[in-house]
Design an enzyme around this catalytic site. Structure first.
Site, PDB file in Angstrom:
ATOM      1  N   ASP A   7      86.384 -24.270 -16.963  1.00 39.84           N
ATOM      2  CA  ASP A   7      85.398 -24.508 -15.909  1.00 39.84           C
ATOM      3  C   ASP A   7      85.962 -25.294 -14.733  1.00 39.84           C
ATOM      4  O   ASP A   7      86.955 -26.016 -14.849  1.00 39.84           O
ATOM      5  CB  ASP A   7      84.153 -25.210 -16.464  1.00 39.84           C
TER       6      ASP A   7
ATOM      7  N   GLU B 149      83.787 -27.883 -20.200  1.00 36.26           N
ATOM      8  CA  GLU B 149      84.361 -29.184 -20.553  1.00 36.26           C
ATOM      9  C   GLU B 149      83.784 -30.288 -19.682  1.00 36.26           C
ATOM     10  O   GLU B 149      83.633 -31.424 -20.131  1.00 36.26           O
ATOM     11  CB  GLU B 149      85.887 -29.146 -20.406  1.00 36.26           C
TER      12      GLU B 149
END
Length: 395
Positions: A78, A136
């Site tokens: 991400d 994350e």
């Protein structure tokens, strides 16, 4: 051998990294990133690929030709809600979103490891599991727990990962046994006072004053109530109060974070925040409410696995590449939850270039020398080969 093969792969890794970097996706929205990861994995012989694990997660499994341990390698996918300021051809094409934390590098390096490990399948002892994780950055509920619940770790005997680290010189690797990165908790406080005219403060209960006293008091939790050898941080990052300059504020709201490396200190600070709030509010006659939310736990590296990582780094890059003088960081990482399940180690891979401005992680100008890609791929590959081979010797 692995290093030289990884170097020859770097042009392809750069192309992959540019594709990820120019099309970043925030936590929970990594659909296209995950699809590209899966598509790349399916071009590599030997890998069994599973998509949509724990959201947009991807897991790939390679079975070696010989018996041995199972090792998991993890990368995060991400990006962050940051507008990129780098003037590069592969600049983010998604307005307001940028890979400012290096997750595009982690993902690319793990794909590089997939290529390298496939070339070693005949010599591979045991099994390698690659974990491409979403979300994350979504603290306090990052993607690792959903991946674990979905079975991403499988029967892994060990788990490894790394994070690019601009505080270390380019190519050096930080390997710390024990606590490496902090637990990250979020707290919010609401203080209820009583409004009055600013000219008659004695008729009110000033929530601004109560809030300010609380902020000052919580700093003594660190400076006077915790062991000075136990690292801890309390930061209040948001203070909202009042409606008009000449009205004593009736309410105020605070938000902050606590960072700790030790569970006992973590518990103590949470309790002390409540005691401090209760005490300050009692002095002024206000009412206070504390909401304390635990986020990521501390990243704690297994001593044996950290030593294995040191040996691998020395084998690949030479003893000088081991940066052993760094201290733990109070930043957080949800890789901690993998280490809570399996022994392993999380490493820092240095990206700082001497003589150049080294922009920090989460900065709109964060960038790296892409020579780091083959290094990351080689590091993950060699770790997998070394740990699985160790298992074959025990069998």
């Amino acid at each position: 051998m692995i290093a030289e093969t990884a170097k020859s792969l770097n042009d392809h890794l750069i192309e992959l990294r540019h594709a990820f970097h120019s099309h970043p996706e925030v936590s929970g929205q990594e659909k296209e990133t995950a699809a590209r990861v899966a598509a790349e994995l399916r071009t590599i012989p030997g890998w069994q690929v599973t998509e949509q694990m724990g959201g947009h997660g991807v897991v790939a499994v390679l079975q070696g030709a010989k018996p041995g341990k199972t090792v998991a390698l993890r990368a995060d996918m991400d990006a962050l809600q940051i507008t990129e300021e780098n003037d590069v051809p592969y600049k983010s094409q998604n307005p307001g979103v940028m890979h400012a934390c290096g997750h595009d590098i982690h993902t690319t390096a793990l794909l590089g490891a997939a290529h390298l490990l496939a070339g070693q399948q005949a010599q591979l002892c045991g099994t390698v599991r690659l974990i491409f994780q979403p979300a994350e950055e979504l603290s306090p509920n990052g993607g690792s727990r959903a991946m674990i619940a979905a079975g991403a770790l499988g029967d892994a005997d060990a788990v490894f990962g790394f994070h690019v680290w601009p505080d270390l010189p380019h190519g050096e690797v930080g390997c710390i046994a024990g606590p490496l990165m902090a637990a990250s908790d979020h707290f919010s406080v609401t203080i209820q006072g009583r409004a009055s005219h600013a000219a008659k403060p004695d008729e009110g209960i000033d929530a601004v004053v109560v809030g300010a006293q609380f902020i000052n008091a919580v700093q003594t939790i660190i400076s006077r109530c915790t062991d000075p050898l136990q690292s801890a941080v309390i930061t209040v990052g948001k203070f909202t109060a009042g409606t008009r300059y000449n009205i004593v504020a009736e309410t105020c709201e605070l938000e902050g974070t606590c960072r700790t490396l030790n569970n006992e200190v973590r518990d103590f600070i949470e309790a002390q925040l409540q005691k401090t709030l209760d005490g300050i509010c009692a002095i002024y006659g206000a009412k206070g409410t504390l909401n304390y939310e635990r986020g990521y736990m501390a990243v704690v590296n297994d001593a044996q696995m950290t030593e294995q990582a040191r040996e691998t780094v020395e084998k690949l890059f030479g003893k000088q590449a081991i940066h052993s003088h760094e201290m733990p960081s109070m930043c957080a990482e949800d890789f901690a939850f993998y280490l809570n399940e399996k022994p392993g180690a999380f490493l820092w891979l240095g990206t700082g270039i001497e003589g150049e401005t080294s922009y920090p992680l989460h900065n709109s100008k964060f960038h790296v020398d892409e020579d780091i890609l083959w290094r990351g791929a080689a590091l993950l590959t060699q770790l997998a080969l070394d740990v699985t081979a160790d298992g074959s010797q025990e069998a």
